[in-house]
Design a protein around this motif. Sequence first.
Motif, mmCIF file in Angstrom:
data_model
loop_
_atom_site.group_PDB
_atom_site.id
_atom_site.type_symbol
_atom_site.label_atom_id
_atom_site.label_comp_id
_atom_site.label_asym_id
_atom_site.label_seq_id
_atom_site.Cartn_x
_atom_site.Cartn_y
_atom_site.Cartn_z
ATOM 1 N N ILE A 16 -3.080 -1.222 3.936
ATOM 2 C CA ILE A 16 -2.075 -0.364 4.579
ATOM 3 C C ILE A 16 -2.404 1.105 4.301
ATOM 4 C CG2 ILE A 16 0.387 0.297 4.585
ATOM 5 C CD1 ILE A 16 1.024 -2.694 3.944
ATOM 6 N N CYS A 25 1.997 6.940 9.892
ATOM 7 C CA CYS A 25 2.214 5.487 9.873
ATOM 8 C C CYS A 25 3.643 5.128 9.455
ATOM 9 C CB CYS A 25 1.215 4.887 8.878
ATOM 10 S SG CYS A 25 1.089 3.114 9.010
ATOM 11 N N GLU A 186 2.470 -0.519 10.391
ATOM 12 C CA GLU A 186 1.921 -1.556 9.517
ATOM 13 C C GLU A 186 3.073 -2.457 9.062
ATOM 14 O OE1 GLU A 186 -1.328 -2.431 8.238
ATOM 15 O OE2 GLU A 186 -1.697 -1.374 10.122
#
Length: 519
Positions: A16, A25, A186
């Motif tokens: 990640i 993200c 993610e």
Amino acid sequence: MEFLQGVSPREYQKRIFQVCVEKNCLVVLPTGLGKTLIALMLTIERMKKFPGKKVVFLAPTKPLAEQHFYYFQKHLPELFGSLELFTGEVDSEKRKELWDSADIVFSTPQCVANDVAGGLYNLQEVCLLIEDEAHRCVKNYSYTYVAKKYLETSKHPRILGLTASPGSEASKIREICKNLSIESVELRTRDSPDVASYLQELEFEKVMLELPEKMLKIKTALLQLFHNYEDELRNRKVLFGPATKTNLINLQKRLILSIAKGNKNFNNLLASSACAQAVKLQHGLELLETQTLLGFNKYLKELFNQAAKKQSRGVIKLVSRPEFNFAFTTSNELLALGHEHPKVEALRNIVEKEVQENPQVKIIVFSQFRETARIICKTLNGLKEVKAKVFIGQTKKTDKDGTSGLSQKEQKKIISDFSEKKINVLCATSIGEEGLDIMEVSTVIFYEPVPSAIRKIQRTGRTARLAPGKLIILITKNTRDVIHHYVSLAREKKMYKAIHSIKDELKEKRKYLSLKDFE
């Protein structure tokens, strides 16, 4: 990874992290699976890449911001950078001074939003903005304002959003992604192949209970009364959909707004009164069906008090109805005979069994209402070997019974006592769901199911991380409990589906943009 002290990232955290290095993200990871470590790794990476620049870590509450501050303090070498915790209690001149000297700032979004709006400092030199509990980044919340200002002014923008669950609505997840300028999502669940190996087995049990006959009679009487008000609202042409508590509260708001704007016609005024009583009855039914008989009885007493004080004609009319009086006298009789909602006895038996089987057990019982948390806490403390405490949020106003919420200092003390095994059962409301650093527990009990996917995921995340755990949900048959249970399951599935589709959308967008660059 260099500079990390006393902690090693897991494989999925490394994966990640690699994505977060390259793109803004949104990380969706269940509670307790190490979102803060990913934030710490990214902080180190950005500060190495941009020496002398700052990192800002925002969390929605002061205890959460403190928690992240102490985590970084523990796992970063002292000389790595200067860490500062911002709160509204520190005066603005001092905050400006601290801002100028700090490398990593931990704060609530309101504090930074107010400072930036007031021109105290700007976000130009910030190389990473971390927003925890990012599902709150919607509408005009301070989170959104800070992100917007950051993207407008920073020379080296990079954003990391962290959440256990962004909600089940695709439109809401898109809004979060838009507000944070997210380029990649993610997502990991308990079942993700790279996560599952780090987790322990979670045993799940549904305990289905029946309302006793006398309580069913109370329910029938109140429903009869409720339907009278519902029919009135339909006849007055103001209610069209199902008469749920949520729909009625929304209708009440619309009617009050319409009256406030000057539409004081006879129909609106009478509809507003009928709607207010229907909401009260819905709440009473919810307490009767899913909470405790004592809590239900106290609520009816409170309505009698409102009528005695002549707070409204509507409530005077409501408490004079025979159905209402039947509900009140029957609940008094049942309580005098020592009867309670079947959930109370079931919970007592479950906790007693858990403590007998494992004297080291740690249990969290989640309930929707403070009154319920207090009642079940008192009941559980009647058991041998059980030391239970109520764990509720702060409140500015005192509750009806003269009690108030817990201050942050009191909350910390309870969490500390729980960690040190001075208490073994927490009776918590929603305060125990989000973020707070409550150590892992052996058993999580839902006193009632919650219809929210976010809350279900956060509650469940309190167990089965480092040791096998249990999740037990108490459900009263033929009540809103059953609907709420299945709604939360459906919403959770919907959430994962929505995240996957948004992930694909973002991938397509990146592909399209890189093709345009190539042209």
